[in-house]
Design a protein around this motif. Structure first.
Motif, mmCIF file in Angstrom:
data_model
loop_
_atom_site.group_PDB
_atom_site.id
_atom_site.type_symbol
_atom_site.label_atom_id
_atom_site.label_comp_id
_atom_site.label_asym_id
_atom_site.label_seq_id
_atom_site.Cartn_x
_atom_site.Cartn_y
_atom_site.Cartn_z
ATOM 1 N N ASP A 288 31.024 86.575 -40.162
ATOM 2 C CA ASP A 288 31.449 86.950 -38.805
ATOM 3 C C ASP A 288 32.961 86.992 -38.607
ATOM 4 O OD1 ASP A 288 28.791 87.243 -37.996
ATOM 5 O OD2 ASP A 288 28.649 85.118 -37.462
ATOM 6 N N GLN A 289 33.727 87.044 -39.693
ATOM 7 C CA GLN A 289 35.172 87.230 -39.605
ATOM 8 C C GLN A 289 35.518 88.503 -40.367
ATOM 9 O OE1 GLN A 289 36.242 83.236 -41.244
ATOM 10 N NE2 GLN A 289 37.677 83.264 -39.522
ATOM 11 N N GLU A 290 36.578 89.191 -39.935
ATOM 12 C CA GLU A 290 37.006 90.404 -40.619
ATOM 13 C C GLU A 290 38.417 90.200 -41.153
ATOM 14 O OE1 GLU A 290 36.362 95.073 -39.944
ATOM 15 O OE2 GLU A 290 37.324 94.046 -38.278
ATOM 16 N N PHE A 291 38.621 90.642 -42.387
ATOM 17 C CA PHE A 291 39.913 90.497 -43.049
ATOM 18 C C PHE A 291 40.346 91.844 -43.600
ATOM 19 C CE2 PHE A 291 37.526 86.562 -43.631
ATOM 20 C CZ PHE A 291 38.382 85.657 -43.027
ATOM 21 N N PHE A 292 41.656 92.119 -43.533
ATOM 22 C CA PHE A 292 42.218 93.325 -44.132
ATOM 23 C C PHE A 292 42.861 92.948 -45.459
ATOM 24 C CE2 PHE A 292 45.642 96.482 -44.704
ATOM 25 C CZ PHE A 292 44.839 97.611 -44.765
ATOM 26 N N VAL A 293 42.481 93.637 -46.511
ATOM 27 C CA VAL A 293 43.049 93.430 -47.843
ATOM 28 C C VAL A 293 43.972 94.618 -48.115
ATOM 29 C CG1 VAL A 293 42.553 93.134 -50.290
ATOM 30 C CG2 VAL A 293 40.974 92.197 -48.587
#
Length: 87
Positions: A29-34
């Motif tokens: 439920d978390q979003e990360f940008f790589v």
């Protein structure tokens, strides 16, 4: 004897989208940008290679074909994990 899987997979992580400058991972439920600038090995990877991510343990992401591992903690708190790349 039955060798089927038992229990349910509680690891929920996936690559959700790829853009020009990087890709997004949704994990628990978390979003990360790589960003490709921070993880240049992904810059030349195919779409298929990027999407082939698997969560090998809680908070441990793996791209087998690229031989890359990233911990979710490094995406949550990048200041605690200085990036170093071997030439």
């Amino acid at each position: 004897m039955n060798s089927g899987k038992r229990g349910k997979n509680i690891c929920v992580s996936e690559v959700s989208a790829i853009g020009r400058y990087g890709f997004w991972i949704v994990s628990n439920d978390q979003e990360f940008f790589v960003a490709f600038g921070n993880y240049p090995i992904f810059r030349q990877a195919s779409v298929e290679q990027i999407y082939s991510m698997e969560e090998i343990g809680p908070g441990q992401l793996r791209w087998e074909e690229l031989d890359v591992d990233i911990e979710v903690a490094a995406l949550e708190h990048p200041e605690h994990f200085p990036l170093k790349f071997a030439a």
